[in-house]
Enzyme design. Structure first.
Site, PDB file in Angstrom:
ATOM      1  CG  ASP A 113      -1.938   0.974   1.350  1.00 45.85           C
ATOM      2  OD1 ASP A 113      -2.307   1.553   0.324  1.00 45.85           O
ATOM      3  OD2 ASP A 113      -2.401   1.257   2.477  1.00 45.85           O
ATOM      4  CE  LYS A 141      -5.723  -0.749  -0.944  1.00 44.60           C
ATOM      5  NZ  LYS A 141      -6.059  -0.178   0.383  1.00 44.60           N
ATOM      6  CG  ASP A 169      -7.211  -7.097   9.452  1.00 45.97           C
ATOM      7  OD1 ASP A 169      -6.292  -6.833   8.660  1.00 45.97           O
ATOM      8  OD2 ASP A 169      -7.301  -6.581  10.582  1.00 45.97           O
ATOM      9  NE  ARG A 175      -6.473 -11.189  10.222  1.00 49.99           N
ATOM     10  CZ  ARG A 175      -5.628 -10.217   9.860  1.00 49.99           C
ATOM     11  NH1 ARG A 175      -5.296 -10.071   8.600  1.00 49.99           N
ATOM     12  NH2 ARG A 175      -5.130  -9.395  10.755  1.00 49.99           N
TER      13      ARG A 175
HETATM   14  P1  IMP Z   1       1.739  -0.328   3.850  1.00 50.92           P
HETATM   15  O1  IMP Z   1       2.687  -0.413   4.995  1.00 50.92           O
HETATM   16  O2  IMP Z   1       0.991   0.972   3.805  1.00 50.92           O
HETATM   17  O3  IMP Z   1       2.326  -0.703   2.501  1.00 50.92           O
HETATM   18  O4  IMP Z   1       0.571  -1.326   4.139  1.00 50.92           O
HETATM   19  C1  IMP Z   1       0.757  -2.638   4.248  1.00 50.92           C
HETATM   20  C2  IMP Z   1      -0.261  -3.274   5.154  1.00 50.92           C
HETATM   21  O5  IMP Z   1      -1.434  -2.491   5.388  1.00 50.92           O
HETATM   22  C3  IMP Z   1      -0.740  -4.519   4.482  1.00 50.92           C
HETATM   23  O6  IMP Z   1       0.108  -5.605   4.799  1.00 50.92           O
HETATM   24  C4  IMP Z   1      -2.120  -4.699   5.017  1.00 50.92           C
HETATM   25  O7  IMP Z   1      -2.066  -5.472   6.190  1.00 50.92           O
HETATM   26  C5  IMP Z   1      -2.588  -3.309   5.366  1.00 50.92           C
HETATM   27  N1  IMP Z   1      -3.530  -2.809   4.352  1.00 50.92           N
HETATM   28  C6  IMP Z   1      -3.310  -1.853   3.427  1.00 50.92           C
HETATM   29  N2  IMP Z   1      -4.394  -1.654   2.664  1.00 50.92           N
HETATM   30  C7  IMP Z   1      -5.326  -2.524   3.123  1.00 50.92           C
HETATM   31  C8  IMP Z   1      -6.687  -2.824   2.726  1.00 50.92           C
HETATM   32  O8  IMP Z   1      -7.256  -2.262   1.782  1.00 50.92           O
HETATM   33  N3  IMP Z   1      -7.311  -3.788   3.442  1.00 50.92           N
HETATM   34  C9  IMP Z   1      -6.730  -4.454   4.481  1.00 50.92           C
HETATM   35  N4  IMP Z   1      -5.467  -4.215   4.871  1.00 50.92           N
HETATM   36  C10 IMP Z   1      -4.780  -3.258   4.194  1.00 50.92           C
END
Ligand code: IMP
Ligand code: MG
Length: 195
Positions: A113, A141, A169, A175
């Site tokens: 993300d 994303k 989740d 989940r």
């Molecule tokens: P980042 O650190 O922002 O890249 O996010 C990574 C983590 O955020 C992922 O491993 C997910 O656990 C959580 N995450 C990000 N977007 C979503 C979503 O749309 N649904 C559920 N979990 C998300």
């Protein structure tokens, strides 16, 4: 591959899920294809799969059963104490146990993300001196990225929007959905105040 589905929402989940983004069948097909890509790149070598807890459990269970390679499995626990759908402070809840020095590592996460999680985990893994690290995520994303990061294997690129199911989740719920769906925004956005 980008995500698109006009599949009906299974009746049990209609109150919570707005749309089905990826059906069980679409996910299964893509996971098989990802396994073939990984097999091709790691041919003849034993793989150490390092998966991030908890969101990878469903994806990981399907992916490893499609991989016709010798492999060992370990986990790193990361937890984000953010509220709602925004990630907050990242805490490590479980350390890697296997020695990955000189090994081929596949780091598996459910979602790329903002990139904050992987940008914290990758340096820790590199410090253990593996021969190489490849990153595999089920969902990407790209629109939300704040860290310059890309995954080597991506199941599906998806638009911005909070999704649940197949391991993902919201506040530890959903989940167990066998598909990936967009959660109804009213479930995580506070109601508008009265005028
Ligand atoms: P980042 O650190 O922002 O890249 O996010 C990574 C983590 O955020 C992922 O491993 C997910 O656990 C959580 N995450 C990000 N977007 C979503 C979503 O749309 N649904 C559920 N979990 C998300
Ligand atoms: Mg996660």
């Amino acid at each position: 591959m980008s995500a698109r589905s006009a599949a009906p929402i299974p009746p049990h989940w209609r109150r919570e899920v707005q749309t089905v983004l990826l059906t069980e069948a679409q996910i299964a097909r893509r996971v098989r294809a990802l396994a073939r890509e990984i097999e091709r790149d790691f041919r003849g070598r034993e793989l150490v799969i390092v998966a991030l807890l908890n969101g990878t459990v469903v994806f990981l269970a399907d992916l490893i059963r499609q991989l016709r390679l010798p492999l060992r499995l370990d986990f790193i626990g990361v937890s984000s104490y953010g509220s709602g759908t925004e990630s907050g402070k990242l805490t490590f809840t479980k350390k890697l146990c296997l020695d990955v020095r000189g090994r081929d590592v596949l780091l598996v996460d459910d979602m790329l993300d903002t990139g904050q999680t992987l940008s914290r985990v990758l340096p820790k893994l590199r410090a253990a001196k593996p021969r190489r690290i490849k990153v595999c995520v089920l969902l990407d994303k790209p629109a939300r990225r704040v860290r310059k990061l890309r995954a080597d294997y991506v199941g599906f690129a998806i638009p911005d929007g909070f999704v649940v199911g197949y391991g993902l989740d919201f506040a530890e719920r959903y989940r167990n959905l066998p598909f990936i769906g967009v959660l109804r925004p009213e479930l995580y956005r506070p109601a508008e105040p009265c005028p």
